[in-house]
Enzyme design. Structure first.
Site, mmCIF file in Angstrom:
data_model
loop_
_atom_site.group_PDB
_atom_site.id
_atom_site.type_symbol
_atom_site.label_atom_id
_atom_site.label_comp_id
_atom_site.label_asym_id
_atom_site.label_seq_id
_atom_site.Cartn_x
_atom_site.Cartn_y
_atom_site.Cartn_z
ATOM 1 N N ASP A 7 1.110 -1.095 -0.081
ATOM 2 C CA ASP A 7 -0.054 0.007 0.160
ATOM 3 C C ASP A 7 0.954 1.444 -0.072
ATOM 4 O O ASP A 7 1.343 1.637 1.264
ATOM 5 C CB ASP A 7 -0.845 0.006 1.261
ATOM 6 C CG ASP A 7 -1.862 1.094 1.231
ATOM 7 O OD1 ASP A 7 -2.284 1.551 0.144
ATOM 8 O OD2 ASP A 7 -2.039 1.724 2.092
ATOM 9 N N GLU A 68 -1.064 -1.240 -4.903
ATOM 10 C CA GLU A 68 -2.235 -0.573 -5.117
ATOM 11 C C GLU A 68 -2.030 0.444 -6.286
ATOM 12 O O GLU A 68 -0.984 1.184 -6.239
ATOM 13 C CB GLU A 68 -2.627 0.345 -3.848
ATOM 14 C CG GLU A 68 -3.921 1.225 -4.036
ATOM 15 C CD GLU A 68 -4.320 1.817 -2.896
ATOM 16 O OE1 GLU A 68 -4.018 2.954 -2.891
ATOM 17 O OE2 GLU A 68 -4.774 1.166 -1.992
ATOM 18 N N ASP A 141 -2.769 1.301 6.760
ATOM 19 C CA ASP A 141 -1.960 0.924 5.695
ATOM 20 C C ASP A 141 -1.465 -0.450 5.656
ATOM 21 O O ASP A 141 -1.248 -1.095 4.615
ATOM 22 C CB ASP A 141 -0.535 1.688 5.684
ATOM 23 C CG ASP A 141 -0.973 3.411 6.170
ATOM 24 O OD1 ASP A 141 -1.091 4.031 4.869
ATOM 25 O OD2 ASP A 141 -1.096 3.654 7.012
#
Length: 177
Positions: A7, A68, A141
């Site tokens: 992330d 991501e 996160d």
């Protein structure tokens, strides 16, 4: 399949490793956050993210890295930092010859919770349940990184079948002309 989920972020870059296959219980092998100081020089921050990701790759030896996909946000500064951290993760994987999969936030949320509009608490709760953890990983996160890895493990078989079908279609089409 062993997947490192990333992330991306410059201040907090979530990382998590999940192992398993679709349709079977999954196992978390590690979760954490690579942190950099907000007032540090950009180059130093990117090097810190690179070192952190390299350490995770060395330690956990994933077969694939799921990152991501950066999407447009209202805050250009935030999206730039996210894109830069994302590029570092892709570079680290490519340097080792590891495949990289990019997943949008809504794709990850839909895969893990059933809704592409799920909030961070819902994602954390489902990651906790799916990986049989005692508590949601903190900060968010870290949970998001695990969700990326889970999303890829669950979606990879269908994506691979689709790629093979498209390749076969193109091969057949090329022979008929």
């Amino acid at each position: 399949m062993r997947v490192l989920g990333v992330d991306p972020g410059l201040t907090r870059c979530g990382v998590g490793v999940v192992e398993g296959v679709a349709g079977r219980p999954l196992a978390m092998l590690g979760v954490g956050v690579i942190r950099t100081e907000a007032d540090a020089v950009l180059g130093e921050r990117l090097v810190a993210v690179e070192r952190g990701i390299e350490e995770w790759l060395d330690t956990h030896r994933p077969e694939l890295v799921a990152v991501e996909r950066v999407f447009s946000q209202h805050n250009v500064r935030t999206v730039m930092g996210t894109a830069q951290a994302s590029a570092v993760a892709v570079l680290c994987a490519a340097r080792r010859g590891l495949p990289v999969a990019l997943h949008t936030p809504s794709e990850v949320k839909a895969a893990v919770t059933g809704s592409g509009r799920a909030d961070k608490a819902q994602v954390g709760a489902m990651v906790t349940r799916l990986l049989r953890l005692a508590a949601p990983p903190k900060p968010a996160d870290a949970a998001d990184a695990l969700a990326l890895a889970i999303c890829h493990i669950w979606r990879a078989p269908a994506q691979n079948r689709l790629r093979r079908a498209v390749a076969a279609h193109h091969a057949t089409k090329g022979r008929s002309t």
